[in-house]
Design an enzyme around this catalytic site. Structure first.
Site, PDB file in Angstrom:
ATOM      1  N   HIS A 202     -20.677  51.631 -33.826  1.00 50.54           N
ATOM      2  CA  HIS A 202     -20.138  52.967 -33.514  1.00 50.54           C
ATOM      3  C   HIS A 202     -18.971  52.890 -32.533  1.00 50.54           C
ATOM      4  CE1 HIS A 202     -23.125  55.335 -35.666  1.00 50.54           C
ATOM      5  NE2 HIS A 202     -23.913  54.308 -35.423  1.00 50.54           N
TER       6      HIS A 202
ATOM      7  N   GLY B  20     -25.339  58.165 -40.399  1.00 53.81           N
ATOM      8  CA  GLY B  20     -26.362  59.094 -40.869  1.00 53.81           C
ATOM      9  C   GLY B  20     -27.707  58.412 -40.868  1.00 53.81           C
TER      10      GLY B  20
ATOM     11  N   LYS C 168     -15.037  73.139 -25.834  1.00 49.96           N
ATOM     12  CA  LYS C 168     -14.893  73.804 -24.526  1.00 49.96           C
ATOM     13  C   LYS C 168     -13.730  73.239 -23.695  1.00 49.96           C
ATOM     14  CE  LYS C 168     -17.174  76.628 -21.714  1.00 49.96           C
ATOM     15  NZ  LYS C 168     -17.791  77.887 -22.146  1.00 49.96           N
TER      16      LYS C 168
ATOM     17  N   GLU D 218     -17.079  55.275 -31.705  1.00 47.38           N
ATOM     18  CA  GLU D 218     -16.879  56.573 -31.046  1.00 47.38           C
ATOM     19  C   GLU D 218     -17.674  56.721 -29.746  1.00 47.38           C
ATOM     20  OE1 GLU D 218     -18.543  55.904 -33.719  1.00 47.38           O
ATOM     21  OE2 GLU D 218     -20.217  57.240 -34.120  1.00 47.38           O
TER      22      GLU D 218
ATOM     23  N   SER E 128     -16.129  88.776 -20.474  1.00 49.54           N
ATOM     24  CA  SER E 128     -17.277  88.652 -19.573  1.00 49.54           C
ATOM     25  C   SER E 128     -16.848  88.021 -18.256  1.00 49.54           C
ATOM     26  CB  SER E 128     -18.314  87.745 -20.226  1.00 49.54           C
ATOM     27  OG  SER E 128     -17.776  86.433 -20.320  1.00 49.54           O
ATOM     28  N   GLY E 129     -15.599  87.548 -18.200  1.00 50.80           N
ATOM     29  CA  GLY E 129     -15.163  86.800 -17.023  1.00 50.80           C
ATOM     30  C   GLY E 129     -15.307  85.308 -17.259  1.00 50.80           C
ATOM     31  N   GLY E 130     -16.033  84.935 -18.315  1.00 50.85           N
ATOM     32  CA  GLY E 130     -16.210  83.521 -18.646  1.00 50.85           C
ATOM     33  C   GLY E 130     -14.937  82.931 -19.242  1.00 50.85           C
ATOM     34  N   VAL E 131     -14.924  81.598 -19.330  1.00 47.38           N
ATOM     35  CA  VAL E 131     -13.721  80.913 -19.811  1.00 47.38           C
ATOM     36  C   VAL E 131     -13.369  81.353 -21.233  1.00 47.38           C
ATOM     37  CG1 VAL E 131     -12.672  78.656 -20.225  1.00 47.38           C
ATOM     38  CG2 VAL E 131     -14.469  78.883 -18.525  1.00 47.38           C
ATOM     39  N   ASP E 132     -14.374  81.367 -22.109  1.00 49.50           N
ATOM     40  CA  ASP E 132     -14.073  81.599 -23.519  1.00 49.50           C
ATOM     41  C   ASP E 132     -13.464  82.971 -23.752  1.00 49.50           C
ATOM     42  OD1 ASP E 132     -15.370  79.224 -23.611  1.00 49.50           O
ATOM     43  OD2 ASP E 132     -17.216  80.008 -24.497  1.00 49.50           O
ATOM     44  N   SER E 133     -14.125  84.009 -23.206  1.00 57.52           N
ATOM     45  CA  SER E 133     -13.601  85.347 -23.489  1.00 57.52           C
ATOM     46  C   SER E 133     -12.286  85.585 -22.760  1.00 57.52           C
ATOM     47  CB  SER E 133     -14.634  86.426 -23.176  1.00 57.52           C
ATOM     48  OG  SER E 133     -14.946  86.439 -21.813  1.00 57.52           O
ATOM     49  N   SER E 134     -12.082  84.950 -21.600  1.00 58.61           N
ATOM     50  CA  SER E 134     -10.806  85.130 -20.890  1.00 58.61           C
ATOM     51  C   SER E 134      -9.664  84.488 -21.667  1.00 58.61           C
ATOM     52  CB  SER E 134     -10.855  84.506 -19.505  1.00 58.61           C
ATOM     53  OG  SER E 134     -11.922  85.025 -18.773  1.00 58.61           O
TER      54      SER E 134
ATOM     55  N   CYS F 164     -20.878  52.954 -39.859  1.00 59.43           N
ATOM     56  CA  CYS F 164     -22.323  52.817 -40.077  1.00 59.43           C
ATOM     57  C   CYS F 164     -22.708  53.242 -41.500  1.00 59.43           C
ATOM     58  CB  CYS F 164     -23.075  53.593 -38.988  1.00 59.43           C
ATOM     59  SG  CYS F 164     -24.798  53.131 -38.885  1.00 59.43           S
ATOM     60  N   TYR F 165     -23.404  54.369 -41.657  1.00 54.92           N
ATOM     61  CA  TYR F 165     -23.761  54.827 -43.005  1.00 54.92           C
ATOM     62  C   TYR F 165     -22.503  54.953 -43.871  1.00 54.92           C
ATOM     63  CZ  TYR F 165     -25.885  57.630 -46.708  1.00 54.92           C
ATOM     64  OH  TYR F 165     -26.336  58.090 -47.919  1.00 54.92           O
TER      65      TYR F 165
END
Ligand code: XMP
Length: 508
Positions: free
Chosen positions: A167, A55, A364, A169, A221-227, A81-82
């Site tokens: 870090h 942070g 995603k 990560e 919409s044809g997009g990945v998420d909505s499909s 870290c923080y």
């Protein structure tokens, strides 16, 4: 839910989301929680392990982000870290302002045998801090030191508490993943019990329980998420998932037809498709300001639903493809608004629907993995992200059917050549856009005074930052030639080299 959970407490660090992703990459479910809510959530849900993030503040400042450490009793904890400094501060050690900020690559010396930072292939790490630990709390041993940071890591192995000033990560710490893996599996004894299949099973059960015998409206919409969302709903409740595709005329070339065909052919014969091109073009007449375009398009979606009320009225739920980064972002009120990414405005009253968001826990890449497990075709799962307002935000100035066609044709040439030449691998988004200016050119001995197309192709991990792709010059030259020769009204082609920031991925 029958999987273990690791909470990542966010103290405002720039890498907190990345910690969550890293943990999930090990097959362990992880969630980010804001520090003010952390104590209550940890007490209530008893996570299997906790990671305290970095942070920007100092634990020495008044009102600095804090945590009641009594809730961590018995829970393996890693402070980064923080997070490490707060451990020292709260558990009886000492933190000091280091006098100078330390930022960049450092190499540490492991100073205790068998610690989580010992016996690695590389001791190179990424540091980014002002304060540092001056004295470790009683019961802790120092496990790593650098020239400027004598306590670069510490641990109290008996109590399963570990701290690292650097870090693990980030990819700049080459052996960071090993450190995280040791913490998760050797120290916290976690099981790696979170997979796409677990997610699907849990969500299917949850959707069935939430929805009962009711129907869910699912706009695709044809997009990945909505499909993927639609596929998950169909798996859970079959035809009671009422899938609707609205063709706003702002898709890429032939894409609307392809979406309908793929959907109907592969997994949902009852997809309702509404051809609303004229409505959208009508309302977009004369609209040039980017946010006004987005608003207009968003509003028209709602109007389409209103006009088809009869067919949709018996849906009690509306499914929305919100992803985890959206959930995290909306919890951060400090971010400046650059553009509106979520376009559908308030829903009309008659809809009066309850919202379900089955993907709100996923990143995603995880959505793509779930899509594959659900058997979606590659062309759907690997589709590049495409904005809700479609080509509307890739046409600077007014959106007209003629200008849409210019962008569609140029975009088609650009993306087909990339694909033919195998240059599309690793690209996050690639597209053609149309500028709202004209320039002079010459074609067949004639003067032209026409429009320029901008090509953009970026690499990105999460759309928060992006970099232009180094497309070979001969490919760009070939694409430019084809566009100028084949697309009416275009006499110049530019390639956008800007990264995000300072630019954004879309031109509007
Ligand atoms: P920017 O242009 O802000 O885009 O760098 C980041 C990501 O968001 C997408 N994007 C949108 N998606 N509605 C959407 O659904 C929008 O209005 C919108 N604007 C940008 C963009 O394609 C990129 O993936």
């Amino acid at each position: 839910m029958d999987h273990q959970t690791v909470y990542v407490v966010d103290f405002g660090g720039q890498y907190t989301q990345l910690i969550v992703r890293r943990v999930r990459e090990f097959g362990v479910y992880s969630e980010m929680i804001a520090w003010p809510d952390a104590a209550a959530k940890i007490r209530e849900n008893k996570p299997s392990a906790v990671i305290l993030s970095g942070g920007p503040r100092s634990t020495l400042e008044e009102g600095a982000p804090d945590l009641d450490f009594s809730v961590l009793e018995g829970i393996p904890t890693l402070g980064i870290c923080y997070g490490m400094q707060l451990m020292a501060h709260r558990l009886g050690g000492k933190v000091e302002a280091a006098g100078h900020k330390e930022y960049g690559h450092r190499t540490y010396k492991p100073v205790a045998d068998g610690s989580i930072v010992d016996a690695l292939t590389s001791y190179q790490v990424w540091m980014s801090h002002g304060d540092q630990v001056l004295e470790a709390p009683t019961g802790f041993i120092t496990t790593a030191s650098t020239d400027s940071c004598p306590i670069a890591a510490f641990e109290n192995d008996a109590k399963h508490i570990y701290g690292v000033q650097f870090h693990p990560e980030v990819s700049h710490t080459p052996d960071g993943k090993t450190i995280l893996r040791r913490f998760l599996f050797e120290k916290a004894n976690l099981k790696a019990d979170w997979t796409s299949q677990t997610f699907i099973d849990e969500q299917v059960a949850l959707i069935r329980e939430t929805v009962g015998d009711k129907k869910v409206l699912c706009a695709v919409s044809g997009g990945v998420d909505s499909s993927v969302m639609a596929a998950l709903l169909i798996r859970a409740i079959g035809d009671r998932a009422v899938c609707v595709f609205v063709d706003h005329g702002l898709m890429r070339k032939n894409e609307a037809e392809q979406v309908i065909e793929t959907f109907r052919g592969h997994f949902h014969a009852n997809l309702k498709a509404f051809d609303e091109k004229d409505r959208f073009f009508g309302k977009l007449k004369g609209v040039t300001e980017p946010e006004k375009k987005r608003k207009t398009i968003g509003e028209q979606f709602v109007c389409v639903f209103e006009d088809h009320a009869k067919e949709l009225q018996d849906c009690d739920f509306l499914a929305q493809g919100t992803l985890y980064p959206d959930v995290i972002e909306s919890g951060s009120p400090t971010a400046a608004k650059i553009k509106t990414h979520h376009n559908v405005g308030g829903l009309p009253d008659w809809m009066n629907m309850k919202l379900i968001e089955p993907l709100r826990w996923l990143f995603k890449d995880e959505v793509r993995e779930v899509g594959r497990m659900l058997g979606l075709p590659d062309e759907m799962v690997d589709r590049e992200p495409f904005p809700g307002p479609g080509l509307g935000v890739r046409i600077l100035g007014e959106v007209t059917p003629e200008r849409v066609k210019m962008v569609q044709d140029a975009d088609y040439i650009f993306r087909s050549v990339l694909k033919e030449r195998g240059l599309n691998k690793g690209i996050w988004q690639s597209y053609a856009a149309l500028l709202d200016v004209r320039s002079v050119g010459v074609m067949g001995d004639e003067r032209t005074y026409e429009h320029p197309i901008v090509l953009r192709a970026v690499e990105s991990e999460d759309a928060m930052t992006a970099r232009a792709v180094a497309i070979p010059f001969d490919a760009l030259e070939h694409i430019a030639n084809r566009i100028v020769n084949e697309v009416n009204g275009v006499n110049r082609v530019f390639y956008d080299l800007t990264s995000k920031p300072p630019a954004t991925i879309e031109l509007e």
